[in-house]
Design a protein around this motif. Structure first.
Motif, PDB file in Angstrom:
ATOM      1  N   THR A   1     -11.489  -3.866   3.819  1.00 37.39           N
ATOM      2  CA  THR A   1     -10.290  -3.021   3.736  1.00 37.39           C
ATOM      3  C   THR A   1     -10.179  -2.348   2.367  1.00 37.39           C
ATOM      4  N   ASP A   2     -10.546  -3.068   1.306  1.00 36.00           N
ATOM      5  CA  ASP A   2     -10.473  -2.479  -0.031  1.00 36.00           C
ATOM      6  C   ASP A   2     -11.438  -1.311  -0.177  1.00 36.00           C
ATOM      7  N   ILE A   3     -12.650  -1.468   0.352  1.00 33.56           N
ATOM      8  CA  ILE A   3     -13.665  -0.423   0.214  1.00 33.56           C
ATOM      9  C   ILE A   3     -13.290   0.816   1.015  1.00 33.56           C
ATOM     10  N   PHE A   4     -12.954   0.635   2.290  1.00 34.21           N
ATOM     11  CA  PHE A   4     -12.748   1.797   3.152  1.00 34.21           C
ATOM     12  C   PHE A   4     -11.369   2.426   2.985  1.00 34.21           C
ATOM     13  N   ARG A   5     -10.418   1.703   2.424  1.00 38.69           N
ATOM     14  CA  ARG A   5      -9.163   2.357   2.058  1.00 38.69           C
ATOM     15  C   ARG A   5      -9.309   3.153   0.780  1.00 38.69           C
ATOM     16  N   GLY A   6     -10.226   2.739  -0.068  1.00 38.84           N
ATOM     17  CA  GLY A   6     -10.436   3.453  -1.319  1.00 38.84           C
ATOM     18  C   GLY A   6     -11.393   4.622  -1.209  1.00 38.84           C
ATOM     19  N   MET A   7     -12.223   4.643  -0.151  1.00 36.82           N
ATOM     20  CA  MET A   7     -13.210   5.702   0.003  1.00 36.82           C
ATOM     21  C   MET A   7     -12.643   6.848   0.836  1.00 36.82           C
ATOM     22  N   PRO A   8     -12.730   8.084   0.350  1.00 38.05           N
ATOM     23  CA  PRO A   8     -12.250   9.219   1.157  1.00 38.05           C
ATOM     24  C   PRO A   8     -12.968   9.297   2.492  1.00 38.05           C
TER      25      PRO A   8
ATOM     26  N   ALA B   1     -19.259  10.596  14.023  1.00 36.14           N
ATOM     27  CA  ALA B   1     -17.900  10.888  13.558  1.00 36.14           C
ATOM     28  C   ALA B   1     -16.927   9.799  14.008  1.00 36.14           C
ATOM     29  N   ILE B   2     -17.049   9.362  15.253  1.00 38.78           N
ATOM     30  CA  ILE B   2     -16.177   8.301  15.764  1.00 38.78           C
ATOM     31  C   ILE B   2     -16.381   7.017  14.983  1.00 38.78           C
ATOM     32  N   LEU B   3     -17.640   6.679  14.699  1.00 34.89           N
ATOM     33  CA  LEU B   3     -17.942   5.465  13.937  1.00 34.89           C
ATOM     34  C   LEU B   3     -17.336   5.534  12.538  1.00 34.89           C
ATOM     35  N   ALA B   4     -17.483   6.689  11.878  1.00 38.15           N
ATOM     36  CA  ALA B   4     -16.963   6.839  10.515  1.00 38.15           C
ATOM     37  C   ALA B   4     -15.438   6.776  10.494  1.00 38.15           C
ATOM     38  N   LEU B   5     -14.792   7.450  11.429  1.00 35.43           N
ATOM     39  CA  LEU B   5     -13.326   7.437  11.472  1.00 35.43           C
ATOM     40  C   LEU B   5     -12.793   6.054  11.847  1.00 35.43           C
ATOM     41  N   THR B   6     -13.520   5.340  12.690  1.00 35.59           N
ATOM     42  CA  THR B   6     -13.106   3.981  13.052  1.00 35.59           C
ATOM     43  C   THR B   6     -13.156   3.065  11.841  1.00 35.59           C
ATOM     44  N   LEU B   7     -14.218   3.177  11.056  1.00 35.11           N
ATOM     45  CA  LEU B   7     -14.325   2.347   9.856  1.00 35.11           C
ATOM     46  C   LEU B   7     -13.229   2.695   8.849  1.00 35.11           C
ATOM     47  N   THR B   8     -12.947   3.983   8.691  1.00 33.46           N
ATOM     48  CA  THR B   8     -11.945   4.405   7.708  1.00 33.46           C
ATOM     49  C   THR B   8     -10.544   4.011   8.139  1.00 33.46           C
ATOM     50  N   PHE B   9     -10.149   4.427   9.333  1.00 35.84           N
ATOM     51  CA  PHE B   9      -8.784   4.162   9.768  1.00 35.84           C
ATOM     52  C   PHE B   9      -8.593   2.725  10.222  1.00 35.84           C
ATOM     53  N   GLY B  10      -9.692   2.041  10.570  1.00 42.30           N
ATOM     54  CA  GLY B  10      -9.577   0.624  10.891  1.00 42.30           C
ATOM     55  C   GLY B  10      -9.051  -0.181   9.722  1.00 42.30           C
ATOM     56  N   ALA B  11      -9.424   0.228   8.494  1.00 37.78           N
ATOM     57  CA  ALA B  11      -8.933  -0.469   7.308  1.00 37.78           C
ATOM     58  C   ALA B  11      -7.431  -0.273   7.145  1.00 37.78           C
TER      59      ALA B  11
END
Length: 295
Positions: free
Chosen positions: A130-137, A166-176
């Motif tokens: 969560t720290d990594i993907f909330r901090g990464m644009p 795109a779905i994988l990247a958005l899932t990782l980002t917004f999943g956090a």
């Protein structure tokens, strides 16, 4: 339109002064309150008209150069069908990513709340994620996954479609983000609920599944919907990895005609689909507050 509330404000201010002179303080307070209401009404609409006039002057500036650049009506009409067709790519990415985010975010939230020393490694991994993907644009995550996985030549992963990346990247980002929303909702449930469930013989996972999570989800629906509005807008970022979504289609048209009106169409479509969701969130919040006030 503004003369009537302005004159009404002045009239009631005069009545308030007359009431004070007559010693009638109750009537003075009522007239003063009414005068302030009309004054605020006048000030608010004055500000609105000022903004409208400023916007109109901006659009007419430099011999309508701004209007021709952003609001060329013939180009808007001709590009609308192409942009709308490409917008279905955004809808597809958004819907699939939303489902994945709901599931993945809950898994991460539950992992962060595993109790005891034995759950420390899992909690640490969930916290680090969560720290990594909330901090990464989000655009960097999309870029790394969209170009990195094909270059890695990993089996299966190298052959996925651009939309799947795109779905994988958005899932990782917004999943956090959603994991933290879930966690806040779960921790808002009183500890006695957990104690009661465990005293009845339920395990930690059974307590989460049957007692805590169902109650928590009801409390976090508004923030979840807000996150999904953000997810919907961020689907426009997939153009960096070559997906022909609405924004990429608009950029192609803008390059062909040297005009940004197609991009204005994209903005209009996103706003058109986002505003009803925002009002729906407001309605849910109002209903929830009304229910809480009613006990």
């Amino acid at each position: 339109m503004l003369l009537w509330p302005a004159s009404a404000s002045v009239l009631r201010a005069q009545r308030a002064r007359q009431a004070v002179a007559a010693g009638d303080m109750i009537a003075a307070r009522i007239a003063t309150s009414a005068s302030l209401d009309y004054a605020h009404y006048t000030a608010g609409f004055s500000a609105l008209f000022a903004v409208i006039i400023a916007l109109a002057q901006f659009l007419m500036a430099n011999d309508l150069a701004v209007s021709r650049t952003f609001l060329a009506l013939p180009l808007i009409v001709s590009s609308f069908p192409l942009v709308l067709k490409a917008f279905w790519v955004n809808i597809y990415i958004f819907v699939v990513a939303e489902i994945c985010v709901l599931v993945w975010g809950l898994i991460v939230a539950v992992a962060r709340l595993i109790p005891g020393k034995t759950g420390a490694p899992v909690r640490a991994m969930a916290t680090l994620y969560t720290d990594i993907f909330r901090g990464m644009p989000a655009i960097i995550t999309i870029y790394l996954i969209g170009f990195g996985l094909p270059l890695s030549n990993l089996p299966i992963l190298k052959d996925l479609s651009v939309e799947t990346y795109a779905i994988l990247a958005l899932t990782l980002t917004f999943g956090a983000y959603v994991a933290e929303v879930y966690r806040a909702g779960i921790e808002s449930i009183h500890w006695s609920q957990v104690a009661a469930a465990r005293s009845l013989g339920l395990s930690h996972m059974q307590t989460m599944r049957y007692v805590i999570v169902p109650q928590a989800v009801r409390r976090i629906i508004p923030p979840l919907l807000n996150d999904f509005i953000g997810l919907q807008k961020d689907t426009a970022l997939v153009n960096v990895i070559g997906s022909i979504d609405a924004f990429n289609q608009a950029k192609i048209l803008s390059s062909n005609y040297f005009n940004l009106s197609p991009v204005t169409v994209v903005a209009f479509v996103f706003v058109l689909i986002t505003i009803p969701q925002a009002r729906f969130v407001d309605r849910i919040i109002e209903n929830d507050q009304r229910r809480m006030r009613a006990g």
